[in-house]
Design a protein around this motif. Structure first.
Motif, mmCIF file in Angstrom:
data_model
loop_
_atom_site.group_PDB
_atom_site.id
_atom_site.type_symbol
_atom_site.label_atom_id
_atom_site.label_comp_id
_atom_site.label_asym_id
_atom_site.label_seq_id
_atom_site.Cartn_x
_atom_site.Cartn_y
_atom_site.Cartn_z
ATOM 1 N N ASP A 1 32.987 33.896 43.066
ATOM 2 C CA ASP A 1 33.361 33.190 41.662
ATOM 3 C C ASP A 1 32.927 34.465 40.580
ATOM 4 O O ASP A 1 32.755 35.484 41.075
ATOM 5 C CB ASP A 1 32.780 31.994 41.242
ATOM 6 N N ALA A 2 33.330 34.010 39.463
ATOM 7 C CA ALA A 2 33.007 34.916 38.556
ATOM 8 C C ALA A 2 31.757 35.571 38.540
ATOM 9 O O ALA A 2 31.512 36.423 37.752
ATOM 10 C CB ALA A 2 33.476 34.164 36.987
ATOM 11 N N ALA A 3 30.594 34.606 39.000
ATOM 12 C CA ALA A 3 29.391 35.462 39.104
ATOM 13 C C ALA A 3 29.240 36.654 39.594
ATOM 14 O O ALA A 3 28.396 37.658 39.180
ATOM 15 C CB ALA A 3 28.191 34.422 39.838
ATOM 16 N N VAL A 4 30.257 37.090 40.262
ATOM 17 C CA VAL A 4 30.291 38.610 40.830
ATOM 18 C C VAL A 4 30.457 39.533 39.809
ATOM 19 O O VAL A 4 29.754 40.633 39.919
ATOM 20 C CB VAL A 4 31.535 38.630 41.842
ATOM 21 N N MET A 5 31.124 39.143 38.683
ATOM 22 C CA MET A 5 31.277 40.151 37.562
ATOM 23 C C MET A 5 29.846 40.335 37.047
ATOM 24 O O MET A 5 29.547 41.538 36.751
ATOM 25 C CB MET A 5 32.401 39.629 36.680
ATOM 26 N N SER A 6 29.018 39.434 36.753
ATOM 27 C CA SER A 6 27.789 39.571 36.042
ATOM 28 C C SER A 6 26.784 40.226 37.034
ATOM 29 O O SER A 6 26.045 41.109 36.532
ATOM 30 C CB SER A 6 27.259 38.497 35.553
ATOM 31 N N LEU A 7 26.963 40.163 38.343
ATOM 32 C CA LEU A 7 26.067 40.610 39.224
ATOM 33 C C LEU A 7 26.494 42.181 39.292
ATOM 34 O O LEU A 7 25.567 43.118 39.457
ATOM 35 C CB LEU A 7 26.197 40.113 40.557
ATOM 36 N N SER A 8 27.742 42.322 39.160
ATOM 37 C CA SER A 8 28.051 43.776 39.262
ATOM 38 C C SER A 8 27.764 44.552 38.233
ATOM 39 O O SER A 8 27.186 45.939 38.325
ATOM 40 C CB SER A 8 29.562 43.925 39.091
ATOM 41 N N HIS A 9 27.399 44.013 37.068
ATOM 42 C CA HIS A 9 26.765 44.749 35.811
ATOM 43 C C HIS A 9 25.214 45.035 36.258
ATOM 44 O O HIS A 9 24.911 46.269 36.056
ATOM 45 C CB HIS A 9 26.821 44.015 34.370
ATOM 46 N N GLU A 10 24.493 44.333 36.868
ATOM 47 C CA GLU A 10 23.088 44.346 37.140
ATOM 48 C C GLU A 10 23.052 45.504 38.365
ATOM 49 O O GLU A 10 21.994 46.108 38.243
ATOM 50 C CB GLU A 10 22.622 43.201 37.762
ATOM 51 N N MET A 11 24.244 45.949 39.169
ATOM 52 C CA MET A 11 24.093 46.737 39.849
ATOM 53 C C MET A 11 24.574 48.303 39.424
ATOM 54 O O MET A 11 24.857 49.247 40.086
ATOM 55 C CB MET A 11 24.939 46.596 41.012
ATOM 56 N N GLY A 12 25.071 48.231 38.024
ATOM 57 C CA GLY A 12 25.594 49.371 37.305
ATOM 58 C C GLY A 12 26.826 49.579 37.498
ATOM 59 O O GLY A 12 27.402 50.788 37.689
ATOM 60 N N LEU A 13 27.677 48.545 37.778
ATOM 61 C CA LEU A 13 29.280 48.598 38.171
ATOM 62 C C LEU A 13 29.851 47.929 37.060
ATOM 63 O O LEU A 13 29.273 47.084 36.335
ATOM 64 C CB LEU A 13 29.518 47.958 39.519
ATOM 65 N N THR A 14 30.977 48.204 36.711
ATOM 66 C CA THR A 14 31.864 47.738 35.689
ATOM 67 C C THR A 14 33.383 47.166 36.143
ATOM 68 O O THR A 14 33.823 47.907 36.777
ATOM 69 C CB THR A 14 32.225 48.673 34.623
ATOM 70 N N VAL A 15 33.296 45.867 36.245
ATOM 71 C CA VAL A 15 34.581 45.358 36.487
ATOM 72 C C VAL A 15 35.517 45.583 35.457
ATOM 73 O O VAL A 15 35.605 45.376 34.378
ATOM 74 C CB VAL A 15 34.771 43.776 36.695
ATOM 75 N N VAL A 16 36.657 46.480 35.812
ATOM 76 C CA VAL A 16 37.843 46.929 34.706
ATOM 77 C C VAL A 16 39.172 46.062 34.855
ATOM 78 O O VAL A 16 39.781 45.680 33.710
ATOM 79 C CB VAL A 16 37.954 48.270 35.078
ATOM 80 N N ALA A 17 39.415 45.657 36.195
ATOM 81 C CA ALA A 17 40.873 44.543 36.100
ATOM 82 C C ALA A 17 40.636 43.932 37.256
ATOM 83 O O ALA A 17 39.701 44.139 38.249
ATOM 84 C CB ALA A 17 41.732 45.633 35.951
ATOM 85 N N LEU A 18 41.652 42.947 37.709
ATOM 86 C CA LEU A 18 41.722 42.080 38.677
ATOM 87 C C LEU A 18 43.117 42.127 38.986
ATOM 88 O O LEU A 18 43.970 41.850 38.251
ATOM 89 C CB LEU A 18 41.086 40.582 38.273
ATOM 90 N N LYS A 19 43.533 42.117 40.369
ATOM 91 C CA LYS A 19 44.829 42.039 40.944
ATOM 92 C C LYS A 19 44.691 40.869 41.687
ATOM 93 O O LYS A 19 44.490 41.027 42.880
ATOM 94 C CB LYS A 19 45.283 43.402 41.551
ATOM 95 N N PRO A 20 45.266 39.791 41.327
ATOM 96 C CA PRO A 20 45.295 38.577 42.200
ATOM 97 C C PRO A 20 46.432 38.927 43.089
ATOM 98 O O PRO A 20 47.311 39.680 43.014
ATOM 99 C CB PRO A 20 45.558 37.442 41.347
ATOM 100 N N LYS A 21 46.087 38.399 44.356
ATOM 101 C CA LYS A 21 46.922 38.443 45.622
ATOM 102 C C LYS A 21 48.472 37.779 45.196
ATOM 103 O O LYS A 21 48.502 36.405 44.770
ATOM 104 C CB LYS A 21 46.680 37.666 46.839
ATOM 105 N N GLY A 22 49.588 38.704 45.025
ATOM 106 C CA GLY A 22 50.877 38.232 44.842
ATOM 107 C C GLY A 22 51.090 37.789 43.336
ATOM 108 O O GLY A 22 52.007 37.404 42.756
ATOM 109 N N GLY A 23 50.122 38.350 42.543
ATOM 110 C CA GLY A 23 50.491 38.193 40.998
ATOM 111 C C GLY A 23 50.191 39.493 40.233
ATOM 112 O O GLY A 23 49.525 40.445 40.761
#
Length: 129
Positions: free
Chosen positions: A70-92
């Motif tokens: 779920d979206a918690a991945v995005m906040s955890l990514s910040h804790e790891m020094g990563l930045t979520v830039v975009a999302l490409k949904p399957k088929g969209g």
């Protein structure tokens, strides 16, 4: 209908694309490696999300397959020094994710940060696409 776009590289063509999409009422994320370009555009395009991605040999941007997190991945990514830039949904079409975004198997997150952090992330695995 408003859509979301990511424009990477803000040279003359990129700036023109960002400006046109913004004037049509679309949500736009503009990415460039030059901080000075981002600063110059910030005043001219106040409704556009602008990011400086000054990558070094130790940094990378990757598409990462998501396995039903779920979206918690995005906040955890910040804790790891990563930045979520975009999302490409399957088929969209690609989108700009926010904290309410629900991730599904087959979706691909575009994430940037240190290569070491990307390689050791327990949350996602490298995209095969």
């Amino acid at each position: 209908m408003s859509m979301q776009f990511v424009v990477v590289g803000l040279g003359r063509l990129g700036i023109s694309m960002v400006d046109t999409l913004n004037s049509l009422g679309h949500e736009v994320l503009g990415i460039d490696r030059r901080e000075d370009v981002i600063q110059d555009l910030a005043d001219d395009l106040p409704n556009v999300h602008l990011v400086a991605a000054d990558a070094t040999d130790e940094d990378a941007m990757r598409g990462l397959d998501v396995d039903g997190f779920d979206a918690a991945v995005m906040s955890l990514s910040h804790e790891m020094g990563l930045t979520v830039v975009a999302l490409k949904p399957k088929g969209g079409p690609g989108t700009l994710p926010d904290s309410d975004t629900v991730l599904h198997e087959g979706d691909v997150l575009v994430v940037g940060g240190p290569k070491e952090a990307l390689d050791r992330s327990p949350l996602v695995r490298p995209s095969g696409r």
